[in-house]
Design a protein around this motif. Sequence first.
Motif, PDB file in Angstrom:
ATOM      1  N   TRP A   1       0.835  -1.207   0.000  1.00  0.00           N
ATOM      2  CA  TRP A   1       0.000   0.000   0.000  1.00  0.00           C
ATOM      3  C   TRP A   1       0.866   1.252   0.000  1.00  0.00           C
ATOM      4  O   TRP A   1       0.553   2.226  -0.697  1.00  0.00           O
ATOM      5  CB  TRP A   1      -0.918  -0.026   1.215  1.00  0.00           C
ATOM      6  CG  TRP A   1      -1.715   1.230   1.374  1.00  0.00           C
ATOM      7  CD1 TRP A   1      -1.475   2.269   2.224  1.00  0.00           C
ATOM      8  CD2 TRP A   1      -2.872   1.602   0.620  1.00  0.00           C
ATOM      9  NE1 TRP A   1      -2.410   3.263   2.063  1.00  0.00           N
ATOM     10  CE2 TRP A   1      -3.280   2.878   1.089  1.00  0.00           C
ATOM     11  CE3 TRP A   1      -3.594   0.980  -0.391  1.00  0.00           C
ATOM     12  CZ2 TRP A   1      -4.386   3.524   0.572  1.00  0.00           C
ATOM     13  CZ3 TRP A   1      -4.697   1.636  -0.898  1.00  0.00           C
ATOM     14  CH2 TRP A   1      -5.083   2.886  -0.418  1.00  0.00           C
ATOM     15  N   LEU A   2       1.965   1.251   0.762  1.00  0.00           N
ATOM     16  CA  LEU A   2       2.847   2.414   0.808  1.00  0.00           C
ATOM     17  C   LEU A   2       3.470   2.677  -0.549  1.00  0.00           C
ATOM     18  O   LEU A   2       3.496   3.819  -1.019  1.00  0.00           O
ATOM     19  CB  LEU A   2       3.938   2.190   1.863  1.00  0.00           C
ATOM     20  CG  LEU A   2       5.036   3.263   1.953  1.00  0.00           C
ATOM     21  CD1 LEU A   2       4.449   4.575   2.444  1.00  0.00           C
ATOM     22  CD2 LEU A   2       6.152   2.802   2.881  1.00  0.00           C
ATOM     23  N   VAL A   3       3.965   1.627  -1.182  1.00  0.00           N
ATOM     24  CA  VAL A   3       4.653   1.806  -2.464  1.00  0.00           C
ATOM     25  C   VAL A   3       3.675   2.243  -3.545  1.00  0.00           C
ATOM     26  O   VAL A   3       3.944   3.177  -4.317  1.00  0.00           O
ATOM     27  CB  VAL A   3       5.374   0.503  -2.866  1.00  0.00           C
ATOM     28  CG1 VAL A   3       5.911   0.604  -4.294  1.00  0.00           C
ATOM     29  CG2 VAL A   3       6.504   0.208  -1.887  1.00  0.00           C
ATOM     30  N   VAL A   4       2.512   1.598  -3.608  1.00  0.00           N
ATOM     31  CA  VAL A   4       1.562   1.871  -4.694  1.00  0.00           C
ATOM     32  C   VAL A   4       0.850   3.202  -4.478  1.00  0.00           C
ATOM     33  O   VAL A   4       0.801   4.055  -5.383  1.00  0.00           O
ATOM     34  CB  VAL A   4       0.552   0.723  -4.824  1.00  0.00           C
ATOM     35  CG1 VAL A   4      -0.522   1.067  -5.858  1.00  0.00           C
ATOM     36  CG2 VAL A   4       1.260  -0.563  -5.220  1.00  0.00           C
ATOM     37  N   ALA A   5       0.290   3.409  -3.283  1.00  0.00           N
ATOM     38  CA  ALA A   5      -0.568   4.572  -3.051  1.00  0.00           C
ATOM     39  C   ALA A   5       0.236   5.821  -2.732  1.00  0.00           C
ATOM     40  O   ALA A   5      -0.054   6.904  -3.244  1.00  0.00           O
ATOM     41  CB  ALA A   5      -1.561   4.286  -1.922  1.00  0.00           C
ATOM     42  N   TYR A   6       1.257   5.706  -1.903  1.00  0.00           N
ATOM     43  CA  TYR A   6       1.971   6.903  -1.447  1.00  0.00           C
ATOM     44  C   TYR A   6       3.151   7.229  -2.349  1.00  0.00           C
ATOM     45  O   TYR A   6       3.196   8.298  -2.965  1.00  0.00           O
ATOM     46  CB  TYR A   6       2.431   6.710  -0.007  1.00  0.00           C
ATOM     47  CG  TYR A   6       3.089   7.940   0.573  1.00  0.00           C
ATOM     48  CD1 TYR A   6       2.332   9.057   0.903  1.00  0.00           C
ATOM     49  CD2 TYR A   6       4.456   7.994   0.775  1.00  0.00           C
ATOM     50  CE1 TYR A   6       2.931  10.199   1.420  1.00  0.00           C
ATOM     51  CE2 TYR A   6       5.057   9.124   1.293  1.00  0.00           C
ATOM     52  CZ  TYR A   6       4.290  10.217   1.615  1.00  0.00           C
ATOM     53  OH  TYR A   6       4.895  11.344   2.119  1.00  0.00           O
ATOM     54  N   LEU A   7       4.092   6.299  -2.444  1.00  0.00           N
ATOM     55  CA  LEU A   7       5.266   6.569  -3.286  1.00  0.00           C
ATOM     56  C   LEU A   7       4.866   6.652  -4.754  1.00  0.00           C
ATOM     57  O   LEU A   7       5.462   7.437  -5.518  1.00  0.00           O
ATOM     58  CB  LEU A   7       6.317   5.481  -3.073  1.00  0.00           C
ATOM     59  CG  LEU A   7       6.888   5.374  -1.659  1.00  0.00           C
ATOM     60  CD1 LEU A   7       7.944   4.276  -1.596  1.00  0.00           C
ATOM     61  CD2 LEU A   7       7.488   6.712  -1.209  1.00  0.00           C
ATOM     62  N   GLY A   8       3.855   5.882  -5.137  1.00  0.00           N
ATOM     63  CA  GLY A   8       3.397   5.975  -6.522  1.00  0.00           C
ATOM     64  C   GLY A   8       2.804   7.330  -6.840  1.00  0.00           C
ATOM     65  O   GLY A   8       3.057   7.897  -7.917  1.00  0.00           O
ATOM     66  N   SER A   9       2.015   7.875  -5.919  1.00  0.00           N
ATOM     67  CA  SER A   9       1.446   9.204  -6.156  1.00  0.00           C
ATOM     68  C   SER A   9       2.530  10.281  -6.188  1.00  0.00           C
ATOM     69  O   SER A   9       2.445  11.227  -6.972  1.00  0.00           O
ATOM     70  CB  SER A   9       0.421   9.529  -5.064  1.00  0.00           C
ATOM     71  OG  SER A   9       1.034   9.544  -3.787  1.00  0.00           O
TER      72      SER A   9
END
Length: 302
Positions: free
Chosen positions: A44-52
């Motif tokens: 979730w951190l990689v996709v939602a936060y770092l991805g954004s």
Amino acid sequence: MSLTSKRAGGGPKRAAGVSKRAAGVLHRSPRLRLSLLLAAPLTWLVVAYLGSLAVLFLSALWTTDPFTSDIVRTWTLDNFKALFTTGVYRQVALRSVGVALGVTALCIVIAFPIAFYTARVAKPRWRPLLVVAILTPLWASYLVKAYAWRVMLAQGGLLDWLLKPFGLDAPGYGLVATVLVLTYLWLPYMILPIHAGLERVPDSMLDASADLGARPWRTFRTVLFPLVLPSVAAGSVFTFSLSLGDYIAVQIVGGKTQLIGNLVYANITLDLPLAAALGTVPVVVIVLYLLAVRRTGALSSL
């Protein structure tokens, strides 16, 4: 016994055996157990936060068509050049950092005596109730609190009525009002870490300082404050970052004041790549701030 019943009875046994083997593997491999435990939140951190954040930086490298305002996906540094060459952007960025630092400083000055009373002076049975009282403003809506301050700061409002006998006027809407409102909004985030840090200070250290002849101010300056400094820095991470990215309070009580969040909000529909470039400013500033406070041990106190 029929073949069907043997197969039916063997199914649960086989499943139990697989579960035991899996439990044994996880018991013998702490790293595998930790990896499986952290897989979902890290994904979730990689996709939602770092991805954004990655999309934000990529969007800042695009541009817009001057006639149609459509996004042109060609790589350019023009938006970042505009941040450094346009005077208004530099002024707004510096003003935003100054407001965040001012709010953080005010929160420290106000929070320390409150936290000292709740952690060291108040009776133990009252301390949980005092902590709940500190948390109570966080249960109210952000907009309700901001508009309540708008009413109090207005000409003829509560602050104007209280200051009139002293020959003073309410600050009205502007930069001062923005700092006051943000200080009120984020003050609990500073009180709680300092409260926790003061609770961890041993009484013997304060008693030893007094026995050696140190006065209260010197005890605070040389013993207490250095021990609580990581907690102060941890609270400052919240107050600084929340103030730097806020754009609603300044719209409600800021008058004509512009902060970096307002510029980002204003350019989202007009010039999305420029808004993305402006949005990178708080990210970079907060990363630099985190690197600075990391030396105090504040990140371990979060």
